[in-house]
Design an enzyme around this catalytic site. Structure first.
Site, PDB file in Angstrom:
ATOM      1  CG  PHE A 131     -11.097   1.083  11.360  1.00 11.50           C
ATOM      2  CD1 PHE A 131     -12.062   1.259  10.294  1.00 11.50           C
ATOM      3  CD2 PHE A 131     -10.653  -0.589  12.055  1.00 11.50           C
ATOM      4  CE1 PHE A 131     -12.096  -0.046   9.574  1.00 11.50           C
ATOM      5  CE2 PHE A 131     -10.962  -1.634  10.721  1.00 11.50           C
ATOM      6  CZ  PHE A 131     -11.703  -0.995   9.185  1.00 11.50           C
ATOM      7  CG  ASP A 208      -4.300   1.501  12.327  1.00  8.80           C
ATOM      8  OD1 ASP A 208      -4.088   1.983  10.903  1.00  8.80           O
ATOM      9  OD2 ASP A 208      -5.113   1.177  12.122  1.00  8.80           O
ATOM     10  CE1 TYR A 233      -7.580  -2.883   3.389  1.00  5.71           C
ATOM     11  CE2 TYR A 233      -5.667  -4.976   4.475  1.00  5.71           C
ATOM     12  CZ  TYR A 233      -6.464  -3.752   4.245  1.00  5.71           C
ATOM     13  OH  TYR A 233      -8.029  -4.050   5.652  1.00  5.71           O
ATOM     14  CE  LYS A 234      -7.518   1.263   4.540  1.00  9.56           C
ATOM     15  NZ  LYS A 234      -8.582   0.712   4.799  1.00  9.56           N
ATOM     16  NE  ARG A 382     -14.362   5.219   3.409  1.00  9.82           N
ATOM     17  CZ  ARG A 382     -13.468   4.516   4.426  1.00  9.82           C
ATOM     18  NH1 ARG A 382     -12.597   4.685   5.988  1.00  9.82           N
ATOM     19  NH2 ARG A 382     -13.496   3.597   3.939  1.00  9.82           N
TER      20      ARG A 382
END
Length: 412
Positions: A131, A208, A233-234, A382
């Protein structure tokens, strides 16, 4: 398999789903403007419980207790909520996780802490497809410290393998920074094998877990991980900008040196001392004022995951992504749409990426019609399937809508 048979299969899977009732616990399913939400790996839906708890906190805690709330509970929340995250979804014993800051800030902290624990070593290893934040922070630290960055080259539809990581390691490697679940492909890295390889060279590893936590079981203690970070928050449904969390293995805590020495990470914050003395244990990872409001929704989701069990969440995730691949193959495979995620469910997280040259242009129309995946360069959509809030029929509706927007000539 025809459209009708796919729909029949989706409805059977929903009827057999032991977690189907959880879907009603989330806000937004009765919103006619949202036809299919396929982006739960970017921002999870809010729980209905959270819509009650947030106003109640504002009235009774913030409004009623005011500054007394810090002494009564709030100052302890970063560690108590951190312990719950560790226990419920990370396989980590108490005293090793804390909620604080953003993922980017915590990545910076733990990478610098790992480097401080390996003085004299000059190399940082990271996967080139990681990322952007992870790569940018590593490059910035390397430039600041005069260190070398060594890149792991992984396939775009996979992720770093033990063999690829081994090829980038050397006697000067200080720290390795990798994602457990790749943000684009959803490939699951072999945490145990890679951690063992890194330790054999004398280096430390930072994981991560942003695309793992809350959807893929993780066993940080059992794998011997050194450091980990992740957002909330996912799949932890903490809401926009919810605070991140960090894990530091107990064996590193006594000597931990983190670079942002804030007052609430000091041994006696309210002593207002003239020099910094770090707090004992994981609290020294804290710098500034804890984000109390941001932890409220996160706690609601931890309640739900703890109730159903992370293994059950993972089982639903595997079935959802497997069905999604089946539907993509049937409805879009003839048009040349490629599944750019592992087909082996054991190597796949809770999202899939599908590639086609037309996808960049179809996204605005999908969003306008309430079908919400996200786009990832160069030509991928995605599909993030949050197991507790997403049904099989909703997944199929979204995939059908994508197929319907493919240019007519590719379906001829």
């Amino acid at each position: 398999m025809t459209n009708d048979s796919l729909l029949a299969r989706a409805r059977i899977l929903d009827a057999e789903d032991p977690l189907a009732s959880c879907r009603a616990l989330f806000e937004g399913h009765d919103d006619d403007a949202i036809a299919a939400y396929l982006d739960g790996n970017s921002l999870g839906r809010p729980l209905r419980a959270t819509t009650e708890h947030l106003p109640e906190f504002v009235r009774k805690q913030w409004g009623g207790r005011l500054i007394r709330g810090w002494d009564e509970e709030w100052l302890e929340l970063p560690q108590s909520v951190g312990d719950r995250i560790g226990r419920v979804v990370l396989g980590a014993a108490d005293g090793q996780c804390v909620v604080a800051d953003s993922t980017s800030v915590l990545l910076y902290k733990v990478i610098r802490a790992a480097l401080a624990a390996r003085p004299g070593r000059t190399g940082i290893v990271i996967e080139r497809g990681n990322f952007p934040t992870d790569r940018f922070i590593v490059e910035g630290i390397a430039a600041d410290r005069g260190l070398a960055v060594h890149w792991v080259e992984a396939e775009y539809d996979a992720g770093p393998t033990p063999e690829e990581v081994a090829g980038a390691l050397g006697p000067d490697t200080a720290v390795v920074v990798l994602s457990h679940v790749a943000y684009r492909s959803a490939h699951i890295a072999d945490m145990e094998a890679i951690t063992r390889l890194v330790h054999e060279t004398g280096a430390l590893i930072v994981w991560d877990l942003s695309h793992s936590v809350g959807s893929v079981p993780v066993r940080l203690d059992a794998c011997g991980a050194d450091f980990a970070v992740g957002c909330s928050y996912k799949y932890l449904n903490g809401g926009p900008g919810a605070p991140a969390w960090a894990y530091v293995a107990r064996r590193h805590l006594a000597d931990l040196v983190q670079p942002i020495q804030g007052w609430l990470g000091s041994a006696d914050p309210f002593g207002m001392g003239s020099s910094y003395q770090p707090a004992d244990g994981i609290r020294r990872m804290i710098s500034g004022t804890p984000p109390i409001l941001g932890m409220l929704a996160l706690q609601d989701m931890l309640d739900l995951i703890e109730g159903v069990g992370i293994e059950a969440v993972r089982a639903k995730s595997v079935k959802l992504t497997s069905f999604a691949i089946e539907a993509v193959d049937e409805l879009m495979g003839p048009a040349g749409v490629n599944v750019a995620s592992p087909r082996d469910a054991a190597q796949r997280g809770s999202h899939i990426t599908i590639d086609h040259e037309s996808f960049r242009t179809v996204l605005p129309g999908l969003w306008k019609d309430g079908v919400i995946p996200d786009f990832r360069n160069p030509d991928g959509l995605r599909l993030g399937l949050s197991p507790l809030s997403t049904s099989f029929e909703e997944t199929l509706m979204g995939i059908r809508a994508i197929a319907d927007r493919l240019p007519a000539n590719v379906l001829d």
